[in-house]
Design a protein around this motif. Sequence first.
Motif, short mmCIF file in Angstrom:
data_model
loop_
_atom_site.label_atom_id
_atom_site.label_comp_id
_atom_site.label_asym_id
_atom_site.label_seq_id
_atom_site.Cartn_x
_atom_site.Cartn_y
_atom_site.Cartn_z
N ASP A 78 -12.26 -10.61 14.49
CA ASP A 78 -12.53 -9.21 14.18
C ASP A 78 -13.56 -8.64 15.15
O ASP A 78 -14.47 -9.34 15.59
N GLN A 79 -13.42 -7.38 15.46
CA GLN A 79 -14.43 -6.67 16.21
C GLN A 79 -14.39 -5.20 15.83
O GLN A 79 -13.37 -4.70 15.35
N ILE A 80 -15.50 -4.52 16.02
CA ILE A 80 -15.62 -3.12 15.60
C ILE A 80 -15.47 -2.20 16.81
O ILE A 80 -16.06 -2.43 17.86
N VAL A 81 -14.63 -1.18 16.65
CA VAL A 81 -14.47 -0.14 17.65
C VAL A 81 -14.96 1.16 17.02
O VAL A 81 -14.43 1.60 15.98
N TYR A 82 -15.98 1.75 17.62
CA TYR A 82 -16.60 2.96 17.06
C TYR A 82 -15.91 4.21 17.59
O TYR A 82 -15.40 4.24 18.71
N VAL A 83 -15.95 5.26 16.76
CA VAL A 83 -15.44 6.58 17.15
C VAL A 83 -16.60 7.57 16.99
O VAL A 83 -17.20 7.68 15.91
N ALA A 84 -16.94 8.27 18.08
CA ALA A 84 -18.08 9.18 18.06
C ALA A 84 -17.63 10.58 18.47
O ALA A 84 -16.70 10.76 19.26
N ARG A 85 -18.33 11.57 17.90
CA ARG A 85 -18.09 12.98 18.24
C ARG A 85 -19.44 13.62 18.54
O ARG A 85 -20.36 13.55 17.72
N ASN A 86 -19.53 14.21 19.71
CA ASN A 86 -20.77 14.89 20.12
C ASN A 86 -21.99 13.98 19.94
O ASN A 86 -23.00 14.34 19.33
N ASN A 87 -21.86 12.75 20.46
CA ASN A 87 -22.95 11.77 20.50
C ASN A 87 -23.38 11.26 19.13
O ASN A 87 -24.50 10.73 18.98
N ASN A 103 -15.23 19.63 21.76
CA ASN A 103 -16.00 18.51 21.23
C ASN A 103 -15.79 17.27 22.10
O ASN A 103 -14.67 17.01 22.55
N ASP A 104 -16.86 16.52 22.33
CA ASP A 104 -16.79 15.29 23.12
C ASP A 104 -16.55 14.10 22.19
O ASP A 104 -17.33 13.87 21.25
N TYR A 105 -15.48 13.38 22.46
CA TYR A 105 -15.14 12.21 21.65
C TYR A 105 -15.24 10.94 22.51
O TYR A 105 -14.90 10.95 23.70
N VAL A 106 -15.70 9.89 21.87
CA VAL A 106 -15.80 8.58 22.53
C VAL A 106 -15.26 7.51 21.59
O VAL A 106 -15.60 7.51 20.39
N ILE A 107 -14.41 6.63 22.11
CA ILE A 107 -13.93 5.48 21.36
C ILE A 107 -14.29 4.24 22.16
O ILE A 107 -13.94 4.13 23.35
N GLY A 108 -15.02 3.30 21.53
CA GLY A 108 -15.37 2.10 22.27
C GLY A 108 -16.28 1.16 21.50
O GLY A 108 -16.53 1.34 20.31
N SER A 109 -16.79 0.17 22.20
CA SER A 109 -17.62 -0.86 21.59
C SER A 109 -19.06 -0.41 21.46
O SER A 109 -19.45 0.66 21.95
N MET A 110 -19.88 -1.26 20.84
CA MET A 110 -21.31 -0.98 20.72
C MET A 110 -21.96 -0.85 22.09
O MET A 110 -22.87 -0.03 22.29
N THR A 111 -21.48 -1.64 23.05
CA THR A 111 -22.02 -1.56 24.42
C THR A 111 -21.87 -0.16 24.98
O THR A 111 -22.81 0.40 25.56
N LEU A 112 -20.70 0.43 24.80
CA LEU A 112 -20.46 1.78 25.31
C LEU A 112 -21.31 2.79 24.56
O LEU A 112 -21.83 3.75 25.15
N MET A 113 -21.44 2.61 23.25
CA MET A 113 -22.25 3.55 22.46
C MET A 113 -23.69 3.56 22.95
O MET A 113 -24.32 4.62 23.07
N ILE A 144 -25.38 7.13 22.15
CA ILE A 144 -24.75 7.75 20.98
C ILE A 144 -25.48 7.30 19.72
O ILE A 144 -25.76 6.11 19.54
N PHE A 145 -25.76 8.27 18.85
CA PHE A 145 -26.51 8.01 17.62
C PHE A 145 -25.60 7.33 16.58
O PHE A 145 -24.49 7.79 16.32
N ILE A 146 -26.13 6.23 16.02
CA ILE A 146 -25.42 5.52 14.95
C ILE A 146 -26.23 5.68 13.68
O ILE A 146 -27.43 5.35 13.66
#
Length: 843
Positions: free
Chosen positions: A551-560, A521-531, A536-538
């Motif tokens: 405060d800021q949000i850091v997203y965690v994504a799996r398989n886009n 599985n492909d995982y990504v951790i990062g900001s909205m810019t990286l998503m 990557i689908f939100i």
Amino acid sequence: MPKSKNYIFYVDGMHCANCSGTIEQFLKKQFSDRLIHFHADVTTADPKKTTVILKVDEDTRTDKEIWLEIKENIEEVGFTCREHDYQPDKKSEAPLQAEHPIFLQKIFNKSKKIVSSHWFLGGLGCVSGLAVLIICLSTSGLSLAFMASLAVFSTLLTLVLGANSYYEAWIKLTKSKILTMDSLFALSTASILVFSIASLFVPWLPMMFEAGLLIYGFRHIGIAIENTIKEKIGTAKFQDRAPKVVRKKSATGVDEINLALINENDVIIVHAGEIIPLDGICENDSIIYNTIITGATLPFNFPPQAKVLAGMRLASNATPLAIRVTKTQKDSYLARLDSAIEASALEKAPIEIKTGKLLTYFIPAVIALAIASGIVIGLFYPAAIAIQCAVSVLVSACPCTLGLITPLAVKTGMHKAAENGVQFNSAKTLQLAEQMDTVVFDLNGTLTTGIPSVKRLYIFDESNLSELEFLSYCSALEKNAAHPIGQAIYSFANQYNEQIFEITELDESHHSGISGRIQDNDYVIGSMTLMREKRIFIPPRLQQPTLEAGDQIVYVARNNIVIGFMVMTDPLREDAACTIRALKDMGKKICLCTGADEETAQRYAQALGIEQVYAGCVPSSMEGKQSKTARILDLRKKGHKVAMIGDAGNDTPAIKLSDLGIAVESYGSDEVTREAAGIVIHTGTLLPVASAFAISKQTVSNINQNLTMSLLYNLSSILVSGGLLVALGVTINPVVGVSLMILQACMILMNVYRFKEQPLEHLEEATKQYHEASSPSESSHSKIHKLTPACQEDYSFDQSPPIHPKPRPNKSAYSFWDSCFGKENNDVELGPRQTNLSEPVYK
């Protein structure tokens, strides 16, 4: 880099930049390109500390042989060079003669000191001169024998009072071919003596025996006054502030021992009102003024384990403080301040270089004008008036004061900056800072504390992951993270990590996050810019929580597909808003340039009142316009003078490319950033940034004021003394000219002293606002600042970033997680499970 060697020694006979410039030029001729640097501190009394840096790559001689060559060259141009091992701090007493009792020897030494003092010599010259003047005016028809006796007395005493001046003038002229202020006094008084003696036989020549005595009388008094004012200006070493004897805690009690004998881990006791002598860690809480660090005039409450620095002072109502020493005397904060100031003085300010060039032409021009004045006036008026005008021009000019204006103001500015937590790397930088009109701030670690943490965690139900699995993946990805946010995620997630995963295809190249492959599985951790960049689908139903500044949000994504996110908090420094407000009041344009996403950057900017925001900027210009370096270049192309303020290594390219770089120490700061910057803020607070600009403005203003005053005085005095008002029947006596010269020198030195005592407006305003915000019923003793984490950083010049602390395992972690992720969370709007993690984990 060429191999170089520093030679530090002391030289007698230098009076101003003109003298030091003569030595520098001669050494350049002798050593050619081997002379890397020359600097002499002309603002102090003799002997003056001098530094010579030579390239020694191909030199096979010993250090002593090279030093002897330097010494010979300096003495060849008419200056006295002390031995290399001479130390002004070491007091050496002359051996007492065996045949005399000790008290007689002491009386002799004291009498010798009094007789050779400028006050005594000045008084002797003035009293003698007035006596001769009264005799000449009140009597007439004196015999030739009496006049001859008077002439002999006046001549001999004038030569005695001016002996050093005549000697220095002759040596400098014959050996180094330069003219100094001593040259002007020697030439003027010698002319007076020659014409006065000749007047005994040629009646139409002026008799001015009293003038030579009065000129040197006022000259000595002027030097005495100048030395007194220089002492008041007070550019002594910071280390002198620390007490020489301290109380050391021992098994049997408290012993008083010499400060130099204190070692690391010793415990010393400091009482109320005393200066803290060494860096260390508090063993108990106390109330301390950290004015030498931040310039703040209010006391702070330092709790146990807080770090303190040498130079801080306990409040008068504070409890005694026990300090465990972490730095010895030679490595203390005060010692590092002295070393930093000495190093910064090596490079001259541009205005100092221009003044030095002006001085090379100033004295020859004065002599030429004096001669021209005598000739022109002599064509229309009696010779006595012409001679008097010529001599008045010589003694009224003040080249030495002109040469001291810039070095004295720069040294005062450097000390004032150090007292307010600012280190300029050179005098050039001190002058340059005042010219900046645009200030660009980095965000994380600069405007914020730089120590982020996980504030809240949200996991989507569709992820089919337990909380522990989710954090295990995060821990695996961020295990070797270099970015502070990644380290914060790892520190938090690792305490709940149950599994160790193998990571493949790890990609850390993007500045806004990290990605990798775990169990196919492909995982990504990062900001909205990286998503967005990775497409990557939100989930459309995602509604972000209400975020505060910091405060800021850091997203965690799996398989886009995003499967959850964390709310990270990196709080603003307590004095960030105050600093921005102070810079705006100075007329600076403020910009925020950060790698954070647009929404996060705007939230910080709104809280601070910053209007111009550049978000999503990468460090390097290789990646196009969305880079910090490109933004800096764009501002400079528009004509702005740009100061870039950052803390970490990724700010270094922008700092180097700006007109002025400022490094702020933080958790993520490093040595490379500090070396690239022209100004370093070592205090862990941000307000000294405003102090740097304010002190630069005060310094340049003081230099300009004194240069204007000096040039106007010299021009006016030369014109008036040279006979400008002779047609109106007004002539300037040489004695009046020298007294006005002394007055001008004192006015300039007093203006430097005024600058030293001049407060910084933004600090006064901050103090005023604090008192206004305090409750009227609150007593003055209770108005104590809380010491924040930012204040607890190590403010050392050579510190390495501290290791990010790993939170202690929480024994009740699982029961806490059960309660946080139970069915009680159904009222959350977002749909995903939510928890507030900060309090239990970090308690």
